[in-house]
Scaffold this active site. Structure first.
Site, PDB file in Angstrom:
ATOM      1  N   ASP A  85      22.533  29.583  13.009  1.00  0.00           N
ATOM      2  CA  ASP A  85      22.601  31.040  12.950  1.00  0.00           C
ATOM      3  C   ASP A  85      21.204  31.655  13.081  1.00  0.00           C
ATOM      4  OD1 ASP A  85      24.385  33.377  12.216  1.00  0.00           O
ATOM      5  OD2 ASP A  85      22.922  33.557  10.591  1.00  0.00           O
ATOM      6  N   GLU A 104      22.137  29.916  18.053  1.00  0.00           N
ATOM      7  CA  GLU A 104      22.460  31.318  18.251  1.00  0.00           C
ATOM      8  C   GLU A 104      21.114  32.024  18.351  1.00  0.00           C
ATOM      9  OE1 GLU A 104      24.220  35.377  16.398  1.00  0.00           O
ATOM     10  OE2 GLU A 104      22.864  34.077  15.324  1.00  0.00           O
TER      11      GLU A 104
HETATM   12  C1  GLC Z   1      24.688  35.883  13.214  1.00  0.00           C
HETATM   13  C2  GLC Z   1      26.170  35.868  12.920  1.00  0.00           C
HETATM   14  C3  GLC Z   1      26.573  37.219  12.460  1.00  0.00           C
HETATM   15  C4  GLC Z   1      25.801  37.554  11.203  1.00  0.00           C
HETATM   16  C5  GLC Z   1      24.308  37.402  11.429  1.00  0.00           C
HETATM   17  C6  GLC Z   1      23.550  37.380  10.144  1.00  0.00           C
HETATM   18  O1  GLC Z   1      24.377  36.777  14.232  1.00  0.00           O
HETATM   19  O2  GLC Z   1      26.864  35.455  14.045  1.00  0.00           O
HETATM   20  O3  GLC Z   1      27.948  37.322  12.229  1.00  0.00           O
HETATM   21  O4  GLC Z   1      26.075  38.865  10.821  1.00  0.00           O
HETATM   22  O5  GLC Z   1      24.003  36.179  12.056  1.00  0.00           O
HETATM   23  O6  GLC Z   1      23.759  36.165   9.470  1.00  0.00           O
END
Ligand code: GLC
Length: 551
Positions: free
Chosen positions: A200, A267
């Protein structure tokens, strides 16, 4: 070739997937019971979003215990059963790792609040004095991705940094203790048998030394994300090399078929393809979501530019495509119609590399409108009720029946984790199961064809048949040609000189005529063309905030 290079991975959002105990919220046992839906779709892997103990200030991405299981979702044993069932069905299981921040209820943050300025406990987070004569201004100009300042003041006068909600304090990744704790967290889940991690906010763990101002225009132009002092810092990469070594050297579970390769998928909201490719160098992460593709408008020139730039990025390996996620507006709504979403799916699934599907995408679900009093996304409050947030793509899946809760739970429909729309009966799995024209059937067929006619090299670019200015996209890989008509009139593939037998189409064909907003796959057994012409073109700045978010 490694399993993940052309894998199709299904994102499972557990609170909205299936409920086993009738409390209205999806859970791990519900997911286990319905995993055959994912295996039947033909996916290779499941990525399950956070199921850890959390006060749910941000849908579970505010974690209070990174190695536990949230009580409303089940127990550690339920997780083990989910893993075992996935493996029996031939599915890999990827879990979310959230290293950028913790919940404000995490024992570390509570300890930091109690310990006060200058303490070792505060050094695990980013506490700083404020600016202004009495420290009444935030330490710098950083903005939260959810709106408002990225700083909150505590009663003793210090401020702490949070790039998301105030309930998600950012960790200090220069603290050896933080680094060591996460090695333990990765090891914990590897020991439990997971096949990888979706990391994440993988672009934000380190902040530039001295925490300098970011300047104007933050979160406005995703192509500039990597220039922000809180994103894309060099120190990320040695950390990911360290984790890669951990994954590669962790003992394989008993009975695993060699090579037992575990993966990390970033991500990373870094949109410059050259910068993004640095996360997937051979000794770092395996995959990084290609958000430029998710964000691209339904326009042939932009799609072509994004695809070429992604495929040409140096040293990054196979591309990881996606059209949707729990953070993005559902493609049916974002692209403007179900026809476009179906055509986009065939485009994505024909490209070289891997693809992530998000639960409900295979059912053609549109974005749901959530009534004001049921909105959970912190974006709603932080934007002063101007942005409704991402809940519209997190509505419980419709499985069967003609009214809510559509087989998702035995609870009353008004008690489900986010309310389901009244008109979703045609979208249920049961309604689509045996319908040859349904979106579910389209995805199943596409995944079957991918499996039965595997393309040779997931890192080799396709042979383009269309030119950059054409109102359609056409390319060929290993005998499969994909033609997508983005024009407003029908297009004949014979006239284009495309040969082959149509094996799958996203909508009805009229002879060799492809209607607007429709894609077709054609199989041809004649030898591959020799010349590979891929143009390296600039990616245009996508619209939106960089996540296709519903705000
Ligand atoms: C990432 C997740 C999202 C979350 C963010 C903060 O972007 O996919 O859902 O709000 O991280 O953890």
């Amino acid at each position: 070739m490694s399993w993940w290079q052309d894998a199709v991975c299904y994102e499972l959002y557990p609170r909205a997937f299936a409920d086993s105990d009738g409390d209205g919220t999806g859970d791990l046992a519900g997911a286990t019971a319905r995993l055959d839906h994912i295996a039947g779709l033909g996916a290779d892997a499941v990525w399950i979003t956070p199921f850890y103990p959390s006060p749910l200030a941000d849908g579970g991405y505010d974690i209070a215990d990174h190695t536990g299981v949230a009580a409303d979702l089940g127990s550690p044993q339920d997780f083990d059963e989910l893993t075992a069932r996935a493996h029996r069905l031939g599915l890999k299981l990827i879990v979310d790792l959230v290293p950028n921040h913790t919940s404000d209820q995490h024992p570390w943050f509570q300890e930091a609040l109690a310990a006060g300025p200058g303490s070792a406990a505060r050094d695990r987070y980013l506490f700083r004095p404020g600016r202004g004569p009495a420290g009444e201004l935030p330490p710098n100009d950083w903005q939260s991705a959810f709106g408002g300042p990225a700083w909150t003041r505590v009663p003793d006068g210090q401020w702490y940094c949070h790039l998301h909600a105030a309930e998600q304090p950012d960790l200090n990744w220069r603290s050896p203790e933080v680094r060591q704790a996460f090695t333990g967290i990765l090891t914990h889940w590897l020991d439990r048998g997971v096949d990888g991690f979706r990391v994440d906010v993988a672009h934000a763990l380190f902040k530039a030394e001295g925490l300098p101002d970011a300047g104007p225009g933050q979160h406005r132009d995703p192509l500039r994300n990597h220039l922000m002092p809180y994103y894309d810092q060099e120190e990320l990469h040695p950390l990911y090399r360290e984790w890669r070594t951990l994954l590669d050297t962790h003992p394989a579970p008993p009975g695993a078929v060699a090579p037992h390769e575990r993966v990390m998928v970033a991500e990373s909201a870094v949109f410059d393809p050259t910068r993004l490719a640095r996360y997937t160098r051979p000794d770092e992460m395996h995959q990084a979501f290609n958000f430029a593709f998710l964000e691209a408008a339904w326009e042939p020139g932009e799609l072509r530019r994004v695809i070429d730039a992604s495929l040409c990025a140096p040293g990054g390996g196979a591309v990881t495509w996606l059209l949707s996620s729990h953070d993005a507006v559902r493609p049916v709504t974002r692209l403007g119609s179900a026809a476009r979403a179906r055509a986009a799916a065939l485009l994505m699934l024909a490209l070289p590399g891997s693809a992530y599907l998000y639960q409900g995408e295979e059912l053609g679900l549109p974005q749901a409108r959530i009534p004001d009093d049921r909105i959970l996304d912190p974006l709603w409050e932080r934007s002063g009720h101007t942005e409704r947030g991402r809940d519209g793509s997190r509505v419980p899946l419709p499985w069967s029946g003609d009214r809510a809760p559509y087989g998702f739970t035995t609870a009353d429909p008004d008690r489900t984790w986010l309310p389901q729309p009244d008109d979703w009966a045609p979208h249920t799995v049961a309604a689509q199961e045996h319908d040859p024209h349904s979106t579910l059937t389209l995805y199943r067929e596409a995944l079957r064809l991918r499996r039965d006619h595997p393309a040779s090299d997931p890192t080799a670019p396709p042979h383009w048949h269309s030119a950059p200015g054409d109102p359609y996209l056409a390319f060929r890989r290993s005998g499969l040609t994909c033609v997508v008509n983005l024009a407003d009139r029908p297009l004949s593939w014979t006239t284009l000189g495309v040969t082959g037998r149509p094996v799958l189409a996203s909508g009805p064909l009229d002879g060799d005529a492809i209607p607007p907003d429709t894609a077709v796959w054609l199989l041809d057994t004649t030898p591959e063309p020799q010349s590979l012409e891929v143009q390296s073109l600039e990616v245009q700045s996508p619209e939106g905030d960089g996540h296709g978010r519903a705000h």
